[in-house]
Design an enzyme around this catalytic site. Structure first.
Site, PDB file in Angstrom:
ATOM      1  N   HIS A   1     -10.349  -2.959   1.490  1.00 13.94           N
ATOM      2  CA  HIS A   1     -10.754  -1.562   1.295  1.00 13.94           C
ATOM      3  C   HIS A   1     -11.729  -1.365   0.138  1.00 13.94           C
ATOM      4  CE1 HIS A   1      -9.347   2.843   2.172  1.00 13.94           C
ATOM      5  NE2 HIS A   1     -10.617   2.619   2.480  1.00 13.94           N
TER       6      HIS A   1
ATOM      7  N   CYS B   1      -6.445   4.618  -2.819  1.00 16.86           N
ATOM      8  CA  CYS B   1      -6.614   3.200  -2.479  1.00 16.86           C
ATOM      9  C   CYS B   1      -7.797   2.506  -3.152  1.00 16.86           C
ATOM     10  CB  CYS B   1      -6.747   3.058  -0.968  1.00 16.86           C
ATOM     11  SG  CYS B   1      -5.346   3.692  -0.040  1.00 16.86           S
TER      12      CYS B   1
ATOM     13  N   ASP C   1       0.850  -1.191   0.000  1.00 14.86           N
ATOM     14  CA  ASP C   1       0.000   0.000   0.000  1.00 14.86           C
ATOM     15  C   ASP C   1       0.889   1.246   0.000  1.00 14.86           C
ATOM     16  OD1 ASP C   1      -1.982   1.892   0.306  1.00 14.86           O
ATOM     17  OD2 ASP C   1      -3.025   0.823   1.895  1.00 14.86           O
TER      18      ASP C   1
END
Length: 451
Positions: free
Chosen positions: A107, A57, A12
């Site tokens: 997510h 994200c 990430d």
């Protein structure tokens, strides 16, 4: 031999310039050490042109899984759920007989962030262990395959790798595994002290486009420390594949959902067109992929159709391209990629970064604001650190006009009318989901939209 396995190691917020093997101007300036990634790069396709079409994200992860742009898959901001009706890399592989698994951050399941991701919210993913979204990298928790909450002591990437090795040891047929590591995403000081020793702050050199003194050098060393820590976990996964005799029949991908400004241009986080946000690692190693450094771009949005192509399966997606033939031959990848920020929110909004669309090629980066104004044009060959915005340069007017015209063509081809964010949310019937995420995450800064 059975069908090849697929392992995606997804970090990430790992920006593409910070890879040990990279030898362009940005790569040479980085002091990061990634020995395990470097070995994968030496034996596979080391793609310097890895890019995120939507550098944040949720939208980027949805693009990776579906081969679609945000206005096509609907995850136009973080914490909006991915539709279970969409075809994904997981549904395509599970339908082809693969056992599918995802360990770590997802997510894409909406609110709340701290929860187990149920099967309906993870299309095509059978085994799951993780948290939808959490940045507790030390002494945190995750949810097991049956939804039970499990605490852990230590550094999260090490725990996630333990879970991945357990999954690998139980496989007897073709499998698809993603290990979704949270670092090097902030908080940067979450990397344990024992993993920080390789980057003395007094030796850190800041990139030419990053102002700051000792405080910024400390952030930079912590960021590199986290990358090297994740790289060690990559090495553990590869070693286990070797030990199990699976490595020769496994395609390994190392990438990230987006990069990190990390103070470059006086900005932080992502959602901007700068290379620090858009450029990501992209190393693909495995059967059918020779050692090569192909020119051109490979977007995260291309990854699902390309992996399916490498496996001899039909591609999915609407914008992503199957670049498997190019990887097999080491030939040029795609010449350009549409990029953008479909809805401004959180860090981007707070820093004044509104909605924008742009294009990136091997030579330039161009972006237009939501109001139609040319915003940025960088000659990425002559100006690799993007210090000279050519938009207002009279001598570059022709280049600006040509880039803007090409962007209009790409938008039309992708069916993107480029509306303001609030209108796009309305068109996608996401107002309730948007207002819920704003109320839950932004408090008195929430931007609530009328129904």
């Amino acid at each position: 031999m059975t069908a090849p396995n697929v392992v995606v190691l997804l970090a990430d917020q790992w920006r593409g310039q910070d890879q040990g093997w990279l030898d362009d101007a940005r790569g040479r300036a980085s002091q990061v050490r990634t020995p395990h990634l470097d070995r994968l790069a030496a034996g596979g396709a080391a793609v310097a042109g890895g890019r995120a079409s939507s550098p944040v994200c949720g939208p980027s992860r949805a693009g990776l899984l579906t081969g679609r742009l945000p206005h096509q898959h609907g995850v136009v901001a973080n914490d909006l759920p991915l539709s279970p009706r969409l075809e994904t890399l997981g549904t395509a592989l599970s339908g082809a007989g693969y056992r599918t698994a995802w360990i770590g951050k997802w997510h894409l399941a909406g609110l709340p962030r701290d929860k187990w991701v149920p099967p309906a919210a993870r299309p095509g993913i059978g085994h799951y262990a993780g948290v939808d979204c959490s940045h507790d990298h030390l002494d945190g928790h995750y949810y097991t395959a049956d939804g039970a909450r499990a605490g852990f002591t230590g550094y999260e990437p090490e725990v996630q790798t333990d879970l991945a090795l357990e999954f690998l040891g139980a496989q007897r047929g073709p499998f698809f595994l993603t290990v979704s590591y949270n670092p090097p995403h902030d908080p940067y000081d979450s990397v344990p002290a024992r993993l920080r020793t390789g980057y003395p702050v007094e030796d850190v050199r800041l990139p030419p486009n990053t102002p700051g003194g000792d405080e910024q050098r400390e952030v930079q060393r912590l960021y590199w420390s986290a990358i090297t820590a994740v790289d060690a976990q990559i090495g553990r996964v590869v070693a286990e594949l070797d030990r199990l005799g699976l490595r020769r029949n496994t395609i390994i991908v190392v990438t990230s959902d987006h990069g990190d400004l990390l103070g470059a241009h006086g900005l932080r986080a992502k959602q901007s067109p700068y290379a620090e946000a858009v450029r990501v690692p992209m190393v693909i190693n495995g059967p059918g992929v020779p050692a090569c450094r192909p020119t051109g771009l490979l977007g995260l949005v291309d990854l699902a159709p390309t992996l399916l192509g490498l496996l001899g399966l039909p591609p999915i997606g609407t914008y992503g391209r199957d670049l498997s033939d190019q990887l097999r031959s080491g030939g040029p990848l795609r010449p350009e990629l549409l990029i953008g920020n479909w809805v401004s929110f959180d860090n981007g909004y707070d820093q004044g970064i509104a909605e924008w669309r742009g294009l990136v090629t091997g030579e330039l980066t161009y972006a237009r604001t939501v109001g139609g104004r040319p915003w940025l044009l960088f000659d990425d060959r002559a100006d690799p650190w993007q210090l000279d915005n050519l938009v207002a340069d009279p001598a570059s007017a022709g280049r600006v006009g040509a880039a803007d015209a090409r962007l209009s063509e790409l938008l039309a081809e992708s069916g993107d009318a480029f509306p303001p964010g609030d209108r796009l949310l309305t068109e996608l019937d996401l107002i309730d989901d948007w207002n819920a995420r704003e109320s839950a995450l932004r408090g008195d800064r929430a931007r609530l939209l009328p129904r």
